[in-house]
Design a protein around this motif. Structure first.
Motif, PDB file in Angstrom:
ATOM      1  N   ASP A 162      33.039 -54.338 -39.782  1.00 39.75           N
ATOM      2  CA  ASP A 162      33.179 -52.913 -39.499  1.00 39.75           C
ATOM      3  C   ASP A 162      31.816 -52.308 -39.145  1.00 39.75           C
ATOM      4  O   ASP A 162      30.767 -52.770 -39.607  1.00 39.75           O
ATOM      5  CB  ASP A 162      33.762 -52.183 -40.712  1.00 39.75           C
ATOM      6  N   GLU A 163      31.867 -51.255 -38.368  1.00 41.32           N
ATOM      7  CA  GLU A 163      30.632 -50.631 -37.896  1.00 41.32           C
ATOM      8  C   GLU A 163      29.772 -50.122 -39.042  1.00 41.32           C
ATOM      9  O   GLU A 163      28.537 -50.203 -38.979  1.00 41.32           O
ATOM     10  CB  GLU A 163      30.971 -49.477 -36.946  1.00 41.32           C
ATOM     11  N   ASP A 164      30.404 -49.614 -40.131  1.00 41.27           N
ATOM     12  CA  ASP A 164      29.598 -49.078 -41.222  1.00 41.27           C
ATOM     13  C   ASP A 164      28.803 -50.177 -41.920  1.00 41.27           C
ATOM     14  O   ASP A 164      27.681 -49.950 -42.385  1.00 41.27           O
ATOM     15  CB  ASP A 164      30.455 -48.296 -42.222  1.00 41.27           C
ATOM     16  N   VAL A 165      29.343 -51.393 -41.947  1.00 37.59           N
ATOM     17  CA  VAL A 165      28.594 -52.506 -42.538  1.00 37.59           C
ATOM     18  C   VAL A 165      27.480 -52.950 -41.597  1.00 37.59           C
ATOM     19  O   VAL A 165      26.368 -53.264 -42.046  1.00 37.59           O
ATOM     20  CB  VAL A 165      29.537 -53.667 -42.895  1.00 37.59           C
ATOM     21  N   ARG A 166      27.743 -52.961 -40.307  1.00 41.62           N
ATOM     22  CA  ARG A 166      26.676 -53.307 -39.359  1.00 41.62           C
ATOM     23  C   ARG A 166      25.541 -52.288 -39.438  1.00 41.62           C
ATOM     24  O   ARG A 166      24.359 -52.638 -39.367  1.00 41.62           O
ATOM     25  CB  ARG A 166      27.233 -53.386 -37.937  1.00 41.62           C
TER      26      ARG A 166
END
Length: 340
Positions: free
Chosen positions: A318-322
């Motif tokens: 997910d983008e928030d983890v990236r």
């Protein structure tokens, strides 16, 4: 694998309604009985001097007297009985055995895994908390360093809860790298990105507080982009895994989405890093409170060392983890501020 185990650890009786109870080890043993190549070793318990190398002597004596008086609730979550003293020493001894066995050259199908209880990674220098009395992995790491068998140790903690005790014990120690992937905001509320160590240990604590709902792709990304390069840069003689299985999608006390195959993926990745850096590798049991997923997770670790090639997720994180990974890489001293 070689599994360190002792019946003494079953005598730490927290009650059937407590999530950390003797059935955890019974379930692991039952599941492993259906696997090939499982060997059990009963290690000597840790002595008090080994424990007080990481814990305050007054606290250790207080805990001994607490158990001798029959135990009770140390705090609302952390329970002891008279037999918990011996169980805690045995659990710490099993962790020490894992480190000793790994450093003696046992690897591959003989890689050691200590399946003791009570667990340890929440226990701080002078107190018990979070089901933990002695910090088993810290005892093992300190013993390896003090014995001269290792000059540096990396602890990789994949338990869903942040190992505040392990972090605190080694916060000022430049010889121990502590890396944690954990659920953001979960007990005990520590493990923020800016907790990077202090004094001689500045830069040797690495935290990735992952958002609730993170699963295999997110753990793969966090390991590949944070844990692996940090461990390679630190170049330890020994890697110890604080192996909790409570980030599983079916564990009752977390909101993460790791699968059993996901634990296999993490196992294969940390094994490969150990092989490529010539580091010894040992495992120490922490949490995991669904008996089925706990025992399947431990069995998966065994199967990876027995030749299983775990499934690696194809999906992107997910983008928030990236974004989290980029933030850590841009700010943490071990990456020299390089987010590339």
């Amino acid at each position: 694998m070689k599994f360190g185990y002792s019946e003494v650890c079953l005598e730490h009786d927290t009650g059937q309604r407590h999530p950390e109870n003797p059935d955890r080890l019974r379930a692991i043993r039952k599941t492993l009985s259906r696997r090939h190549g499982v060997e059990y070793v009963e290690a000597d318990p840790a002595d008090e001097s080994t424990v007080t190398a990481v814990h305050d002597a007054d606290y250790v004596e207080e805990f001994r007297e607490f158990c001798a008086d029959g135990g009770g609730n140390w705090d609302p979550d952390t329970v002891a009985v008279e037999e918990s003293w011996d169980a805690a020493l045995e659990s710490a001894g099993l962790a020490r055995w894992s480190a000793e066995t790994a450093l003696a050259g046992e690897d591959g199908r003989d890689t050691p895994f200590a399946i003791g209880r009570p667990p340890g990674h929440h226990a701080v220098v002078d107190d018990a908390m979070g089901f933990c009395f002695f910090n088993n992995v810290a005892v093992a790491a300190r013993y390896a360093l003090d014995s001269g068998d290792a000059d540096s140790v990396a602890v990789f903690d994949w338990d869903v809860h942040h190992g505040n005790g392990t972090q605190d014990i080694f916060a000022e120690d430049g010889d121990v790298l502590y890396c944690s992937l954990h659920e953001d905001g979960l007990y005990p509320g520590t493990g923020e990105i800016d907790e990077v160590g202090e004094s001689d240990g500045a830069g040797t604590t690495l935290n990735a507080p992952l958002p609730a709902g993170a699963g295999d792709p997110e753990y793969r990304t966090a390991f590949d982009d944070l844990v692996e390069p940090a461990v390679r840069s630190f170049d330890p003689d020994l890697i110890l895994v604080s192996a909790g299985f409570d980030a599983h999608r079916h564990d009752p006390i977390s909101r993460m989405r790791v699968s059993t195959e996901g634990y296999g993926m993490l196992t294969a990745r940390v094994r490969d890093v150990a092989d490529e850096t010539a580091a010894a590798l040992g495992f120490v049991l922490e949490g995991g409170y669904s008996l089925d997923t706990l025992s399947d997770g431990v069995a998966m670790v065994h199967e990876v060392f027995d030749g299983r090639d775990p499934v690696v997720p194809e999906e992107d994180a997910d983008e928030d983890v990236r974004d989290l990974v980029d933030e850590v890489r841009a700010s943490h001293p071990i990456f020299d501020g390089d987010s590339d």
